[in-house]
Scaffold this active site. Sequence first.
Site, short mmCIF file in Angstrom:
data_model
loop_
_atom_site.label_atom_id
_atom_site.label_comp_id
_atom_site.label_asym_id
_atom_site.label_seq_id
_atom_site.Cartn_x
_atom_site.Cartn_y
_atom_site.Cartn_z
N GLN A 30 -12.03 44.90 60.78
CA GLN A 30 -12.77 44.22 61.84
C GLN A 30 -14.21 44.02 61.41
O GLN A 30 -14.73 44.75 60.56
CB GLN A 30 -12.76 45.04 63.11
CG GLN A 30 -11.39 45.22 63.73
CD GLN A 30 -11.52 45.73 65.15
OE1 GLN A 30 -12.30 45.22 65.95
NE2 GLN A 30 -10.74 46.75 65.48
N SER A 50 -4.51 49.61 66.32
CA SER A 50 -3.53 49.11 67.27
C SER A 50 -2.42 48.30 66.63
O SER A 50 -1.45 47.95 67.28
CB SER A 50 -4.24 48.26 68.33
OG SER A 50 -4.89 47.16 67.71
N HIS A 87 2.74 42.18 55.76
CA HIS A 87 2.66 43.16 56.85
C HIS A 87 2.68 44.59 56.32
O HIS A 87 2.28 45.53 57.00
CB HIS A 87 3.86 42.92 57.78
CG HIS A 87 3.87 43.77 59.01
ND1 HIS A 87 3.12 43.47 60.12
CD2 HIS A 87 4.55 44.92 59.30
CE1 HIS A 87 3.32 44.39 61.05
NE2 HIS A 87 4.19 45.28 60.58
N ASN A 123 -10.10 50.42 60.65
CA ASN A 123 -9.46 51.57 61.28
C ASN A 123 -8.05 51.60 60.74
O ASN A 123 -7.31 50.64 60.95
CB ASN A 123 -9.34 51.37 62.79
CG ASN A 123 -10.61 51.75 63.50
OD1 ASN A 123 -11.37 52.58 63.02
ND2 ASN A 123 -10.83 51.13 64.64
N HIS A 159 -0.31 45.94 60.74
CA HIS A 159 -0.58 44.91 59.73
C HIS A 159 -1.97 45.17 59.14
O HIS A 159 -2.95 45.14 59.88
CB HIS A 159 -0.52 43.52 60.37
CG HIS A 159 -0.48 42.41 59.37
ND1 HIS A 159 0.58 41.54 59.27
CD2 HIS A 159 -1.37 42.04 58.42
CE1 HIS A 159 0.34 40.67 58.29
NE2 HIS A 159 -0.84 40.96 57.77
N GLY A 193 -6.53 55.22 66.02
CA GLY A 193 -6.60 54.25 67.11
C GLY A 193 -6.34 52.82 66.65
O GLY A 193 -6.59 51.88 67.40
N PHE A 236 -10.12 68.53 64.42
CA PHE A 236 -10.59 68.12 65.74
C PHE A 236 -12.10 68.30 65.82
O PHE A 236 -12.63 69.32 65.43
CB PHE A 236 -9.91 68.94 66.84
CG PHE A 236 -8.47 68.58 67.02
CD1 PHE A 236 -8.11 67.45 67.73
CD2 PHE A 236 -7.47 69.36 66.44
CE1 PHE A 236 -6.78 67.10 67.87
CE2 PHE A 236 -6.14 69.01 66.58
CZ PHE A 236 -5.79 67.87 67.30
N TYR A 267 -17.37 73.29 69.65
CA TYR A 267 -18.69 73.48 69.04
C TYR A 267 -19.25 72.16 68.50
O TYR A 267 -20.42 71.84 68.66
CB TYR A 267 -18.60 74.52 67.92
CG TYR A 267 -19.96 74.97 67.43
CD1 TYR A 267 -20.71 75.89 68.16
CD2 TYR A 267 -20.51 74.44 66.27
CE1 TYR A 267 -21.98 76.28 67.73
CE2 TYR A 267 -21.78 74.81 65.84
CZ TYR A 267 -22.50 75.73 66.57
OH TYR A 267 -23.75 76.09 66.15
N CYS A 313 0.91 38.69 61.71
CA CYS A 313 1.67 38.06 60.62
C CYS A 313 1.54 36.53 60.69
O CYS A 313 1.36 35.95 61.76
CB CYS A 313 3.14 38.45 60.71
SG CYS A 313 3.56 39.98 59.83
N CYS A 365 4.89 40.97 65.08
CA CYS A 365 3.49 41.34 64.77
C CYS A 365 2.54 40.22 65.18
O CYS A 365 2.75 39.06 64.85
CB CYS A 365 3.36 41.64 63.28
SG CYS A 365 1.66 41.80 62.72
N ALA A 403 -11.90 79.42 54.79
CA ALA A 403 -10.95 78.51 54.13
C ALA A 403 -10.69 78.92 52.69
O ALA A 403 -10.53 78.09 51.81
CB ALA A 403 -11.51 77.09 54.17
N HIS A 425 -5.50 45.28 58.21
CA HIS A 425 -6.59 44.40 58.63
C HIS A 425 -7.86 45.21 58.81
O HIS A 425 -7.83 46.44 58.86
CB HIS A 425 -6.23 43.74 59.97
CG HIS A 425 -6.13 44.71 61.11
ND1 HIS A 425 -5.02 45.49 61.32
CD2 HIS A 425 -7.02 45.07 62.06
CE1 HIS A 425 -5.22 46.28 62.37
NE2 HIS A 425 -6.44 46.04 62.85
P1 H2U Z 1 -7.60 47.73 65.51
O1 H2U Z 1 -6.18 47.92 65.14
O2 H2U Z 1 -8.55 48.33 64.51
O3 H2U Z 1 -7.86 48.12 66.93
O4 H2U Z 1 -7.90 46.18 65.41
C1 H2U Z 1 -7.09 45.23 65.96
C2 H2U Z 1 -7.98 44.23 66.63
O5 H2U Z 1 -7.28 43.01 66.72
C3 H2U Z 1 -8.36 44.66 68.03
O6 H2U Z 1 -9.76 44.66 68.15
C4 H2U Z 1 -7.50 42.43 67.96
C5 H2U Z 1 -7.73 43.59 68.91
O7 H2U Z 1 -8.59 43.21 69.95
N1 H2U Z 1 -6.36 41.61 68.29
C6 H2U Z 1 -6.55 40.27 68.56
O8 H2U Z 1 -7.68 39.80 68.56
N2 H2U Z 1 -5.48 39.48 68.85
C7 H2U Z 1 -4.20 39.96 68.90
O9 H2U Z 1 -3.30 39.21 69.16
C8 H2U Z 1 -3.89 41.37 68.62
C9 H2U Z 1 -5.06 42.23 68.30
ZN ZN Z 2 2.17 41.62 60.44
#
Ligand code: H2U
Ligand code: ZN
Length: 346
Positions: free
Chosen positions: A168, A161, A113, A153, A164, A159, A312, A316, A51, A48, A25, A166
């Site tokens: 966990q 989802s 959002h 995340n 917005h 990953g 990735f 290895y 929201c 969303c 590198a 947030h």
């Molecule tokens: P991630 O984007 O880090 O996966 O977190 C979103 C979390 O929000 C995910 O665990 C939860 C998902 O289960 N969720 C709800 O509890 N209710 C919803 O209506 C959408 C997402």
């Molecule tokens: Zn939102």
Amino acid sequence: MSLDYPHRRFNQLTREWVLVSPHRARRPWLGQVEKTSQADPPAYDPGCYLCPGNARAGGVKNPDYTGTFVFDNDFAALLPDTQSETHDTPPDSLFVTEPEPGICRVVCFSSRHDLTLPELSPAEVKEVIRTWTDQTHELGQRDFINYVQVFENKGAMMGCSNPHPHSQIWAVNHLPNEPQKEYQAQQRHWLNQNACLLCDYLAEEIQRGERIVAENRDFTALVPFWAVWPFEIIVIANHHCGALTDLNVLEQTALADILRRVTARYDNLFEISFPYSLGFHQAPTDGHPHEEWHFHAHFYPPLLRSATVKKFMVGYEMLAEAQRDLTPEQAAERLRGLSEVHYTAR
Ligand code: H2U
Ligand code: ZN
């Protein structure tokens, strides 16, 4: 440290090795730096799940919240009442299971959002920290909760989802693998050296200086000597303490400051909303004092060379050992050279 040949570095927190190949590198920045066009999200998205005022996937309607908003995860990976089930794995079985009662929650950073950590005001980020702290306290108090994992995340690449902003919280009965490794390492140092592992490590890093990215009165952000991810950062409390719940108001302000500054630098690196997993490693809430535990946060970002070229962890790494080309020192230098003014605000 300018080791120019392949070598291994020892991660003092996990007691695992990482292979570093600096000779691969030498010119990490000369390649094309691609920019991706990320669409600007709206302040409010009627579609969303997170929201204010919208219905979530499970049908529950969010309140018209302002500030942070916490709810029980509608698709929780853990359930509180698992413990009641009987378990009879014989001690010599090769097929061992144990019940894992727990609680999963979602913490929205704000009603907006479109605003990620570096785009929120210092007071708003502090409010997020207060919410994480309250949750750690509330969940950690429960008999069956022995560890509280707060994490974010960020980005589809990680990953996440929902765009917005947030985080966990997964609060669990058993100390999971990663904090278990860190517990063993910190306990070992505490007993053998009569000192805290991360206090000793931080003092040495501050003296060497080459991996420091940002600091304030109460926290230091640096690329760890043993970093695996290209731009990995560890945020370490300057004073010995075990958890979010140990921070005073000034330290909460300082943590908000360092999180905003680190994430602004990250976003400025490739001028995109930088993906990562962020998580706090806090002392277990098992009723023991855990004097050995030193509160810290890890940022694990996947990107390597540009907004689209990620590292990735395959081949290895999967089968043998983590490996990196760019050295932690080069990564720290690159991150240090960036502005803390978010690129969208310039
Ligand atoms: P991630 O984007 O880090 O996966 O977190 C979103 C979390 O929000 C995910 O665990 C939860 C998902 O289960 N969720 C709800 O509890 N209710 C919803 O209506 C959408 C997402
Ligand atoms: Zn939102």
